[in-house]
Design a protein around this motif. Structure first.
Motif, mmCIF file in Angstrom:
data_model
loop_
_atom_site.group_PDB
_atom_site.id
_atom_site.type_symbol
_atom_site.label_atom_id
_atom_site.label_comp_id
_atom_site.label_asym_id
_atom_site.label_seq_id
_atom_site.Cartn_x
_atom_site.Cartn_y
_atom_site.Cartn_z
ATOM 1 N N PRO A 97 4.441 -14.014 48.411
ATOM 2 C CA PRO A 97 5.115 -12.869 48.967
ATOM 3 C C PRO A 97 6.456 -12.779 48.875
ATOM 4 C CG PRO A 97 3.634 -13.915 50.481
ATOM 5 C CD PRO A 97 3.359 -14.922 49.279
ATOM 6 N N GLY A 98 6.789 -11.626 48.569
ATOM 7 C CA GLY A 98 8.492 -11.240 48.111
ATOM 8 C C GLY A 98 9.017 -11.763 46.723
ATOM 9 N N GLN A 99 8.246 -12.482 45.863
ATOM 10 C CA GLN A 99 8.775 -13.065 44.655
ATOM 11 C C GLN A 99 8.846 -11.984 43.674
ATOM 12 O OE1 GLN A 99 6.593 -16.645 43.097
ATOM 13 N NE2 GLN A 99 8.174 -16.682 41.696
ATOM 14 N N LEU A 100 9.506 -11.789 43.148
ATOM 15 C CA LEU A 100 9.653 -10.757 41.853
ATOM 16 C C LEU A 100 9.261 -11.448 40.530
ATOM 17 C CD1 LEU A 100 12.569 -8.518 42.805
ATOM 18 C CD2 LEU A 100 10.244 -8.429 43.980
ATOM 19 N N ARG A 101 8.723 -10.664 39.778
ATOM 20 C CA ARG A 101 8.635 -11.031 38.295
ATOM 21 C C ARG A 101 8.675 -9.824 37.414
ATOM 22 N NH1 ARG A 101 5.573 -15.460 37.218
ATOM 23 N NH2 ARG A 101 7.125 -16.550 38.349
ATOM 24 N N ILE A 102 9.606 -10.009 36.539
ATOM 25 C CA ILE A 102 9.901 -8.637 35.405
ATOM 26 C C ILE A 102 9.383 -8.961 34.324
ATOM 27 C CG2 ILE A 102 11.827 -7.357 34.607
ATOM 28 C CD1 ILE A 102 13.222 -7.926 37.049
ATOM 29 N N MET A 171 19.214 -2.522 37.872
ATOM 30 C CA MET A 171 19.760 -3.553 36.748
ATOM 31 C C MET A 171 19.136 -3.342 35.525
ATOM 32 S SD MET A 171 20.229 -7.609 36.901
ATOM 33 C CE MET A 171 21.560 -7.615 37.848
ATOM 34 N N MET A 172 17.930 -3.169 35.554
ATOM 35 C CA MET A 172 17.105 -2.730 34.218
ATOM 36 C C MET A 172 17.668 -1.603 33.518
ATOM 37 S SD MET A 172 13.287 -3.855 35.632
ATOM 38 C CE MET A 172 12.304 -3.595 34.279
ATOM 39 N N MET A 173 18.093 -0.592 34.231
ATOM 40 C CA MET A 173 18.611 0.552 33.815
ATOM 41 C C MET A 173 19.952 0.654 33.162
ATOM 42 S SD MET A 173 17.327 3.560 36.024
ATOM 43 C CE MET A 173 17.878 3.218 37.333
ATOM 44 N N THR A 174 20.555 -0.056 34.244
ATOM 45 C CA THR A 174 22.411 -0.173 33.976
ATOM 46 C C THR A 174 22.605 -1.398 32.859
ATOM 47 O OG1 THR A 174 22.691 -1.484 36.009
ATOM 48 C CG2 THR A 174 22.692 1.103 35.904
ATOM 49 N N ALA A 175 21.970 -2.623 33.294
ATOM 50 C CA ALA A 175 22.501 -3.522 32.325
ATOM 51 C C ALA A 175 21.403 -4.311 31.348
ATOM 52 C CB ALA A 175 22.833 -4.961 33.236
ATOM 53 N N GLY A 176 20.117 -3.756 31.573
ATOM 54 C CA GLY A 176 19.017 -4.166 30.360
ATOM 55 C C GLY A 176 18.234 -4.866 30.903
ATOM 56 N N MET A 181 15.703 -9.493 34.062
ATOM 57 C CA MET A 181 14.500 -10.787 33.999
ATOM 58 C C MET A 181 15.219 -11.954 34.098
ATOM 59 S SD MET A 181 12.256 -9.846 30.399
ATOM 60 C CE MET A 181 11.424 -11.179 30.677
ATOM 61 N N ASN A 182 16.411 -12.434 33.522
ATOM 62 C CA ASN A 182 17.057 -13.743 33.809
ATOM 63 C C ASN A 182 17.415 -13.834 35.196
ATOM 64 O OD1 ASN A 182 16.872 -14.225 30.875
ATOM 65 N ND2 ASN A 182 18.954 -13.430 30.357
ATOM 66 N N HIS A 183 17.803 -12.691 35.554
ATOM 67 C CA HIS A 183 18.466 -12.827 37.057
ATOM 68 C C HIS A 183 17.122 -12.979 38.221
ATOM 69 C CE1 HIS A 183 21.265 -12.175 40.478
ATOM 70 N NE2 HIS A 183 20.324 -11.392 41.124
ATOM 71 N N TYR A 184 16.306 -12.203 37.975
ATOM 72 C CA TYR A 184 15.439 -12.106 38.910
ATOM 73 C C TYR A 184 14.236 -12.880 38.662
ATOM 74 C CZ TYR A 184 17.862 -8.376 41.151
ATOM 75 O OH TYR A 184 18.975 -7.485 41.879
ATOM 76 N N ASN A 185 13.746 -13.213 37.514
ATOM 77 C CA ASN A 185 12.711 -14.148 37.363
ATOM 78 C C ASN A 185 13.025 -15.575 37.622
ATOM 79 O OD1 ASN A 185 11.303 -12.053 36.511
ATOM 80 N ND2 ASN A 185 11.216 -12.652 34.263
#
Length: 191
Positions: A97-102, A171-176, A181-185
């Motif tokens: 719960p709450g974990q993100l994966r891009i 972040m996906m829109m502005t920084a790619g 992925m590197n930040h949130y995964n």
């Protein structure tokens, strides 16, 4: 223009269920960037606006989860949006719960909403943000589980995750997407 689609089921009955985390993230983005998501178009509730200098369409398909692709396809065709400029946000039972994966692309992984989107777009190559809702308890039906609500402790985690998923989309829109992925995964592993 970017299309950010949060998946879920329409009607009050499904509000705040595990399957509707995509809707919750769209609500966070709409509130933060003052975008009204009440237009009824493309078999969805949607709203156009600007986030950090990028034109966006926020979309909450109203087709029910398993037919999400119908709505997304209509919006994509109408606005001529490329698959790489779509961000789909949805629940994932394989994450805590709450974990993100891009992910930038991939199979549906058993998620019927994603299966339908892949079928309607004719590609698996669209970015997505998976929001963990926890594993199904043994002996519980999967449909019953994903249509259940979070307990009080889980809800706190989820509210934070909705904010983080919204930030990840920005972040996906502005920084790619790679940077996001590197930040949130990596985030939950490091904690």
């Amino acid at each position: 223009m970017y299309l950010i689609a949060g998946l879920g089921n329409p009607t009050r009955e499904y509000e705040k269920t595990r399957h509707n985390v995509g809707f919750s993230v769209i609500d966070v983005l709409a509130d933060k960037y003052n975008i009204d998501v009440s237009d009824r178009k493309h078999k969805a509730l949607c709203g156009r606006g600007v986030i950090e200098g990028e034109k966006v369409l926020l979309l909450k398909p109203q087709t029910f989860m398993n037919l999400s692709g119908e709505s997304i396809r209509e919006a994509v065709d109408y606005y001529k949006i490329d698959p790489e400029d779509i961000i789909v946000i949805y629940d994932d039972i394989s994450l805590d719960p709450g974990q993100l994966r891009i992910r930038l692309k991939g199979s549906a992984g058993g998620h019927n909403g994603i299966k339908n989107i892949i079928a309607h777009l004719g590609t698996q190559e669209f970015p997505r943000i998976k929001v963990g809702v926890g594993a199904k308890p043994p002996k519980m039906d999967l449909a019953d589980y994903v249509l259940s609500r979070f307990g009080a402790e889980e809800q706190k985690l989820m509210d934070e995750a909705f904010g983080e998923a919204a930030e990840a989309a920005v972040m996906m829109m502005t920084a790619g997407a790679e940077r996001a992925m590197n930040h949130y995964n990596a985030k939950k592993k490091a904690e």
